[in-house]
Write a protein that holds these residues in place. Structure first.
Motif, short mmCIF file in Angstrom:
data_model
loop_
_atom_site.label_atom_id
_atom_site.label_comp_id
_atom_site.label_asym_id
_atom_site.label_seq_id
_atom_site.Cartn_x
_atom_site.Cartn_y
_atom_site.Cartn_z
N GLU A 169 -1.83 -3.79 -4.39
CA GLU A 169 -1.59 -2.51 -5.06
C GLU A 169 -0.76 -1.55 -4.22
OE1 GLU A 169 -6.21 -2.52 -5.48
OE2 GLU A 169 -4.88 -3.80 -4.29
N LEU A 170 0.27 -1.02 -4.84
CA LEU A 170 1.12 -0.03 -4.16
C LEU A 170 0.37 1.29 -4.02
CD1 LEU A 170 4.45 -0.77 -6.06
CD2 LEU A 170 3.82 -1.54 -3.76
N LEU A 171 0.78 2.10 -3.05
CA LEU A 171 0.08 3.35 -2.77
C LEU A 171 -0.06 4.25 -3.99
CD1 LEU A 171 -1.30 5.31 -0.85
CD2 LEU A 171 0.96 6.05 -0.06
N PRO A 172 1.00 4.50 -4.79
CA PRO A 172 0.82 5.38 -5.95
C PRO A 172 -0.23 4.86 -6.93
CG PRO A 172 3.15 5.04 -5.50
CD PRO A 172 2.40 4.07 -4.64
N PRO A 210 1.96 12.74 -7.28
CA PRO A 210 3.18 12.05 -6.87
C PRO A 210 3.08 10.54 -7.08
CG PRO A 210 2.51 13.65 -5.21
CD PRO A 210 1.39 13.57 -6.19
N GLY A 211 4.00 9.98 -7.83
CA GLY A 211 4.00 8.55 -8.10
C GLY A 211 3.21 8.15 -9.33
N SER A 212 2.75 9.12 -10.11
CA SER A 212 1.95 8.78 -11.30
C SER A 212 2.77 7.97 -12.30
CB SER A 212 1.41 10.05 -11.95
OG SER A 212 2.46 10.95 -12.28
N ASP A 213 4.08 8.18 -12.32
CA ASP A 213 4.92 7.40 -13.24
C ASP A 213 4.93 5.92 -12.86
OD1 ASP A 213 6.27 8.07 -10.88
OD2 ASP A 213 8.25 8.17 -11.84
N LEU A 234 10.43 3.27 -8.51
CA LEU A 234 10.05 2.67 -7.23
C LEU A 234 11.05 3.04 -6.13
CD1 LEU A 234 8.90 -0.90 -8.35
CD2 LEU A 234 7.44 0.93 -7.45
N LEU A 235 12.33 3.09 -6.49
CA LEU A 235 13.36 3.42 -5.49
C LEU A 235 13.23 4.84 -4.95
CD1 LEU A 235 16.68 1.75 -6.70
CD2 LEU A 235 15.42 1.28 -4.59
N LYS A 236 12.58 5.71 -5.70
CA LYS A 236 12.36 7.07 -5.20
C LYS A 236 11.30 7.09 -4.10
CE LYS A 236 13.43 9.33 -9.62
NZ LYS A 236 12.86 10.14 -10.74
N ILE A 237 10.47 6.05 -4.05
CA ILE A 237 9.32 6.04 -3.14
C ILE A 237 9.47 5.03 -2.01
CG2 ILE A 237 6.82 5.62 -3.03
CD1 ILE A 237 6.63 6.58 -5.92
N PHE A 238 10.08 3.88 -2.31
CA PHE A 238 10.10 2.78 -1.35
C PHE A 238 11.52 2.33 -1.03
CE2 PHE A 238 6.14 2.22 -3.84
CZ PHE A 238 5.22 2.39 -2.82
#
Length: 495
Positions: free
Chosen positions: A331-334, A383-386, A456-460
């Protein structure tokens, strides 16, 4: 003050969203660490800038940062540094963001087991305990200790002023099976636990003597089999604070209390506990089952209530991103943030109630918090809910119907089987039965995957996005794509 047992929601005032109340004995007076496992899907600094204030608002006051190959090692340690590692400037920015948000940083560096990111390299492969396996370090060679001293020195250079350094040391698999270990075990009449404690003591003593004021922390699993007398005689209590980890929902409270008592009897003045908010229910798990982690924290709270308050140094809520250096992403952090919110608030308030749930929903901007199912349709504003919403769509609204279509659709299995597809043959009327649904599914996949890729590119970093997409979404998209192409080719062959 209203006092309730963990999980007791009966009679609680569900209309109140006051997040500042107090309840039963909690861990809020101690260090509450959020573990960042950066050996997989390391977030961009810009995302950390968004979530650090959230961690603090939810009750965290520290970070346990496990860099592994994302640390900017240099000089002789340069091979350890991944291409997507943080730069020295980014490390400083992370530390600054942590300080601004009142989050004390404790770096974690593996010094015995889980050293795949080091021992996989040809430059260090000769330092393996067992030549075939890159997970555990040979503790008997001077070069092994020089390697660790260099790793610790570089870590400390980037983290001046820290009070604790976590030196790992969990799951030292195959210890005692190397030829040098076998010889020492035989000559000294030692048990494997003696080998472990000897190495741990050397590493901890180096930290304490070289960096006065820094206290080493170590995972405790390799210490558990040792008797109280053996632990006392080892002298480790003067050097190390053990961190007891257990991520299970049915954690044995009596056993863990007894373990803490044994460590106290052996001279350890302070102990840490470690729970989990994600990354503990399957190596390829993609959505977090909050209920699993909720139950784990209920049990830990029972332990906390039964031990002397001055014994507990703090709790680390782990969030594993890979089970080890070579495993897939979980599972990713968001995705795990709602679970993290539940865990942090439970530790802060000492229970999980309707009032706590309402507080969490308010902080995360969620209309509903589902703790019993993997799937949650409720959106949020955290943050990251999307990313959570889109991954839920992939797993439940795309992957499941795609599998159903490819494996159990009677027209696909009956008239366009692998046998038919290989020979590009099909009854033309069956194309009308198969193609519309296949094209519709393919279109839905393309739409969601485009949105998910961008989110995903906004975060990782791109390497993480590519890995997640290739592992968990593209196989189904490609299967549909190939099916449609085969349909068209087969139809052309019939005309």
């Amino acid at each position: 003050m209203e006092t309730r047992a963990a999980g007791d929601m009966d009679g609680q005032n569900s209309d109140s969203k006051n997040c500042a109340y107090t309840t039963e004995k909690s861990a809020s007076a101690n260090m509450i660490l959020v573990h960042l496992d950066l050996k997989g899907a390391p977030p961009k600094v810009s995302y950390l800038a968004e979530v650090f204030p959230l961690f603090s608002a939810l009750g965290a006051n520290g970070l346990l940062i496990e860099y592994e190959d994302t640390f900017p090692y240099y000089e002789e340690l340069l091979p350890l540094r991944a291409a997507h590692a943080y730069s020295p400037q980014e490390i400083q920015e992370i530390l600054m963001l942590a300080q601004v948000n009142r989050l004390e940083v404790i770096p974690l560096i593996q010094t015995f087991g889980h050293m795949e990111f080091v021992l996989k390299h040809k430059e260090f492969a000769h330092l393996r305990e067992v030549p075939t396996y890159p997970n555990s370090l040979n503790p008997h060679r001077e070069e092994s200790h020089q390697l660790l001293h260099g790793m610790i020195r570089q870590m400390m250079e980037h983290h001046p002023g820290i009070r604790w350094l976590h030196i790992g040391s969990d799951e030292v698999y195959y210890l005692g099976e190397g030829e040098e270990s076998k010889k020492i075990l035989s000559e000294n009449g030692w048990a494997v636990e003696d080998l472990f404690m000897c190495h741990l003591k050397k590493v901890a003593a180096h930290v304490v003597s070289t960096y006065p004021g820094v206290r080493p922390i170590a995972w405790d699993d390799m210490l558990r089999p040792a008797s109280a007398q053996t632990l006392t005689d080892s002298g480790l209590a003067q050097l190390v604070e053990p961190m007891i980890w257990d991520y299970t929902p049915n954690l044995d409270v009596d056993n863990r209390v007894a373990l803490i008592e044994k460590y106290s009897q052996s001279g350890f003045q302070k102990i840490w506990l470690a729970s989990a908010f994600k990354g503990a229910t399957g190596a390829s798990q993609q959505l977090t089952h909050i209920g699993h982690h909720l139950q784990n924290h209920k049990r830990w709270l029972q332990v906390i209530r039964r031990i002397p308050q001055d014994t507990l140094q703090g709790v680390a809520i782990t969030g594993w991103q890979r089970y080890d250096h070579f495993s897939v992403l979980c599972e990713l952090l968001p995705v795990g943030i709602p679970s993290l919110a539940v865990c942090l608030q439970m530790l802060k308030h000492g229970s999980y109630s309707e009032q706590v749930a309402a507080c969490i929903q308010d902080i995360l901007g969620m209309s509903h918090l589902d703790t019993e199912n993997y799937s949650s349709e409720a959106s949020g504003s955290f943050p990251g809910s999307d990313v959570l919403i889109l991954i839920t769509q992939v797993l439940f609204h795309l992957k499941t119907p795609t599998q159903e279509f490819l494996e159990r659709n009677r027209f696909v299995s009956g008239w366009f089987s692998p046998f038919h597809r290989k020979r590009k043959m099909i009854h033309p009327i069956m194309v009308q039965q198969i193609e519309p649904e296949a094209v519709s599914l393919l279109s839905n996949w393309a739409l969601v995957l485009g949105d998910l890729h961008a989110a995903l590119l906004k975060i990782f970093p791109a390497v993480t996005v590519d890995e997640w997409m290739e592992e968990y979404s593209m196989p189904y998209y490609v299967q549909l794509q190939e099916l449609v192409e085969d349909l068209n080719t087969a139809l052309e062959n019939q005309t």
